[in-house]
Design a protein around this motif. Structure first.
Motif, mmCIF file in Angstrom:
data_model
loop_
_atom_site.group_PDB
_atom_site.id
_atom_site.type_symbol
_atom_site.label_atom_id
_atom_site.label_comp_id
_atom_site.label_asym_id
_atom_site.label_seq_id
_atom_site.Cartn_x
_atom_site.Cartn_y
_atom_site.Cartn_z
ATOM 1 N N ARG A 49 19.413 15.381 -31.685
ATOM 2 C CA ARG A 49 19.331 14.766 -30.362
ATOM 3 C C ARG A 49 18.217 13.730 -30.279
ATOM 4 O O ARG A 49 18.113 13.012 -29.276
ATOM 5 C CB ARG A 49 19.141 15.823 -29.278
ATOM 6 N N ARG A 135 26.987 15.840 -34.722
ATOM 7 C CA ARG A 135 27.380 16.867 -33.752
ATOM 8 C C ARG A 135 28.148 18.017 -34.393
ATOM 9 O O ARG A 135 28.372 19.049 -33.750
ATOM 10 C CB ARG A 135 28.244 16.235 -32.662
ATOM 11 N N TYR A 204 17.106 8.899 -22.758
ATOM 12 C CA TYR A 204 17.163 10.149 -23.514
ATOM 13 C C TYR A 204 17.502 11.316 -22.594
ATOM 14 O O TYR A 204 18.359 12.156 -22.913
ATOM 15 C CB TYR A 204 15.830 10.393 -24.207
ATOM 16 N N LEU A 208 21.013 13.469 -22.713
ATOM 17 C CA LEU A 208 20.943 14.912 -22.892
ATOM 18 C C LEU A 208 21.604 15.647 -21.732
ATOM 19 O O LEU A 208 22.389 16.585 -21.924
ATOM 20 C CB LEU A 208 19.482 15.336 -23.032
ATOM 21 N N TYR A 223 12.765 20.033 -23.275
ATOM 22 C CA TYR A 223 13.459 18.855 -23.788
ATOM 23 C C TYR A 223 12.734 17.558 -23.445
ATOM 24 O O TYR A 223 12.997 16.523 -24.061
ATOM 25 C CB TYR A 223 14.880 18.804 -23.233
#
Length: 231
Positions: A49, A135, A204, A208, A223
């Motif tokens: 990520r 992924r 970002y 996410l 995160y």
């Protein structure tokens, strides 16, 4: 409850700090640029990520490497936002010209180490999972994907990261309200580079949140830790 778990956010945030220091110094040393490139490429090995942040830092590293090292002082905030926007295209063009002229000492140290690590990542995923798609490891136990959560998930997840009393950012560091409130002043003072950095952090979080991940056990604002050095 976190002693038995490993989180990539803290080492990722440290890598971001290291690369930002190289960018802000606008160093022209090929060895330092190569180390910055390797550090940047280490992000997506920590977690897939972090690819958007890794790409953004690589662009920042290239921008700093092709900057004029003699022009290190920022212009005072006397220009309006419209006038600042007009100088973006000529500024970017100058950097492309510098990258072509100084390709041995700037372009190669910045891009070649990153490309080598990226190719090794692709080959490793192809060997481990049968696909270079980052992924792939998550398909076995996750039904979400980028953009699959919808706008509601983005809204809910954003509020969760910021204000949740158990795992939110602001409840655990309320003094950061001052920093968030000052972001507008930072953009006015430093212009489009500051806006670009803030946009990376915001993008970002949006990317996410669009996948609606399950938070589970985690540090407060887990995160978001990696983008805090950017803002």
């Amino acid at each position: 409850p976190f002693t038995s778990q490993i989180y990539p956010e803290l080492p990722g945030a440290l890598i971001v700090v290291v690369v930002l220091r190289i960018i802000l110094r606008r160093t022209v040393s090929p060895w330092v640029l190569a180390m910055g490139s390797l550090a940047t490429s280490a992000l997506f090995w920590l977690h897939v990520r972090y690819f958007p942040i890794s790409f953004a830092l690589l662009a920042g590293l290239a921008y700093a490497a092709t900057s004029d090292s003699t022009a290190r002082t920022a212009d005072p905030p006397k220009r309006g936002l419209r006038e600042r926007a007009r100088i973006v295209a000529p500024d970017v063009q100058r950097h492309f010209v510098a990258a072509r002229k100084r390709w041995r000492t700037t372009t190669v140290p910045v891009l070649v180490p990153y490309a080598i690590v990226l190719v090794s990542f692709v080959l490793a995923f192809q060997h481990w999972y049968g696909s270079p798609d980052p992924r792939t490891p998550y398909y076995a136990y996750s039904s979400t994907t980028l953009g699959g959560g919808g706008l509601r998930a983005v809204y809910d997840y954003g509020l969760h990261d910021l204000f949740n009393p158990l795992v939110g950012w602001i409840p655990f560091a309320p003094v950061h309200w001052l920093g968030l409130a000052a972001l507008g002043c930072v953009v006015v003072w430093f212009g489009w580079p500051a806006a670009a950095v803030i946009a990376v952090a915001a993008a970002y979080e949006l990317i996410l949140a669009s996948s609606a991940p399950v938070g589970g056990w985690g540090l407060p604002a887990r995160y978001l830790l990696i983008v805090i050095p950017l803002i």
